[in-house]
Design a protein around this motif. Structure first.
Motif, PDB file in Angstrom:
ATOM      1  N   HIS A 139       0.826  -1.211   0.000  1.00  0.00           N
ATOM      2  CA  HIS A 139       0.000   0.000   0.000  1.00  0.00           C
ATOM      3  C   HIS A 139       0.858   1.258   0.000  1.00  0.00           C
ATOM      4  CE1 HIS A 139      -3.000  -2.952   1.306  1.00  0.00           C
ATOM      5  NE2 HIS A 139      -3.864  -2.128   0.744  1.00  0.00           N
ATOM      6  N   LEU A 140       0.272   2.334  -0.458  1.00  0.00           N
ATOM      7  CA  LEU A 140       0.906   3.646  -0.478  1.00  0.00           C
ATOM      8  C   LEU A 140       0.227   4.524   0.563  1.00  0.00           C
ATOM      9  CD1 LEU A 140       2.623   5.973  -1.654  1.00  0.00           C
ATOM     10  CD2 LEU A 140       0.842   6.260  -3.393  1.00  0.00           C
ATOM     11  N   PHE A 141       1.065   5.162   1.396  1.00  0.00           N
ATOM     12  CA  PHE A 141       0.571   6.098   2.398  1.00  0.00           C
ATOM     13  C   PHE A 141       1.223   7.447   2.137  1.00  0.00           C
ATOM     14  CE2 PHE A 141       0.478   1.838   4.136  1.00  0.00           C
ATOM     15  CZ  PHE A 141      -0.820   1.736   4.589  1.00  0.00           C
ATOM     16  N   GLU A 142       0.451   8.504   2.310  1.00  0.00           N
ATOM     17  CA  GLU A 142       0.951   9.850   2.030  1.00  0.00           C
ATOM     18  C   GLU A 142       0.746  10.753   3.237  1.00  0.00           C
ATOM     19  OE1 GLU A 142       0.384  10.787  -2.501  1.00  0.00           O
ATOM     20  OE2 GLU A 142      -1.547  10.154  -1.684  1.00  0.00           O
ATOM     21  N   GLY A 143       1.587  11.795   3.318  1.00  0.00           N
ATOM     22  CA  GLY A 143       1.408  12.810   4.334  1.00  0.00           C
ATOM     23  C   GLY A 143       1.731  12.380   5.749  1.00  0.00           C
ATOM     24  N   GLU A 144       2.608  11.409   5.910  1.00  0.00           N
ATOM     25  CA  GLU A 144       2.954  10.926   7.250  1.00  0.00           C
ATOM     26  C   GLU A 144       4.108  11.713   7.874  1.00  0.00           C
ATOM     27  OE1 GLU A 144       1.771   6.275   7.226  1.00  0.00           O
ATOM     28  OE2 GLU A 144       3.578   6.789   6.089  1.00  0.00           O
ATOM     29  N   GLY A 145       4.727  12.615   7.101  1.00  0.00           N
ATOM     30  CA  GLY A 145       5.778  13.467   7.645  1.00  0.00           C
ATOM     31  C   GLY A 145       7.183  12.917   7.571  1.00  0.00           C
ATOM     32  N   TYR A 146       7.391  11.867   6.780  1.00  0.00           N
ATOM     33  CA  TYR A 146       8.752  11.362   6.621  1.00  0.00           C
ATOM     34  C   TYR A 146       9.603  12.391   5.877  1.00  0.00           C
ATOM     35  CZ  TYR A 146       7.246   6.766   8.166  1.00  0.00           C
ATOM     36  OH  TYR A 146       6.746   5.730   8.910  1.00  0.00           O
ATOM     37  N   ALA A 147      10.860  12.475   6.224  1.00  0.00           N
ATOM     38  CA  ALA A 147      11.784  13.420   5.586  1.00  0.00           C
ATOM     39  C   ALA A 147      12.317  12.820   4.293  1.00  0.00           C
ATOM     40  CB  ALA A 147      12.926  13.768   6.540  1.00  0.00           C
ATOM     41  N   THR A 148      11.414  12.606   3.373  1.00  0.00           N
ATOM     42  CA  THR A 148      11.756  12.068   2.052  1.00  0.00           C
ATOM     43  C   THR A 148      11.318  13.077   0.999  1.00  0.00           C
ATOM     44  OG1 THR A 148       9.647  10.914   1.845  1.00  0.00           O
ATOM     45  CG2 THR A 148      11.473   9.670   2.852  1.00  0.00           C
ATOM     46  N   PRO A 149      11.834  12.963  -0.212  1.00  0.00           N
ATOM     47  CA  PRO A 149      11.468  13.930  -1.258  1.00  0.00           C
ATOM     48  C   PRO A 149       9.976  13.956  -1.607  1.00  0.00           C
ATOM     49  CG  PRO A 149      13.436  12.728  -1.887  1.00  0.00           C
ATOM     50  CD  PRO A 149      12.912  12.073  -0.644  1.00  0.00           C
TER      51      PRO A 149
END
Length: 148
Positions: free
Chosen positions: A112-122
């Motif tokens: 699954h794809l999760f978005e907006g979790e705040g990881y410091a990724t591009p």
């Protein structure tokens, strides 16, 4: 993410064909959208450089350059290898709305794809992928020979 029409998979096999080629655990994840338990898969904490391919069909999906430690128990990537290598489906199972990620080539379930979790990724995206859905092809070794 929008549910955009995806091209028909290039690889179409019957369940019997997939069952002959995959282990029961691989079949459950790849063809029945199962999920392996966290922190048990082969690649959740792997740091080996290389390309991650679909375990069912061999299509290249992710690379170690986009892999990051999300502390979630599954391999995590912030982007696929290339646009169009994976497809996205709305998943309303488990009492929530999620984005399912599938291999475009053979329509196997990856995770699954999760978005907006705040990881410091591009991308601030986390492709949470089952190890059983992947095969790691290590990068070329020191003498320049491929480790495929």
């Amino acid at each position: 993410m929008n549910d955009l029409p995806a091209p028909e998979p290039r690889i179409n096999k019957s369940d019997d064909e997939w069952k002959r080629e995959l282990s029961p655990a691989e079949f459950q994840v790849l063809r029945r959208a199962g999920t392996e338990r966290p922190f048990t898969g082969e690649y959740w904490d792997t740091r080996t450089e290389g390309v991650y391919a679909c375990r069912a069909c061999g299509a290249e999906l992710f690379t170690s350059r986009e892999k990051f430690d999300a502390h979630c128990g599954w391999p995590a990537f912030f982007a696929p290898l290339a646009e169009g290598s994976v497809r996205y489906l709305r998943d309303e199972s488990m009492g929530m709305v999620r984005i399912e990620v599938r291999c475009t080539a053979c329509d196997s379930h990856l995770g699954h794809l999760f978005e907006g979790e705040g990881y410091a990724t591009p991308t601030d995206q986390r492709f949470c992928i089952n190890s059983l859905s992947l095969t790691l092809r290590p990068a070329a070794d020191d003498d320049g020979a491929s480790a495929h």
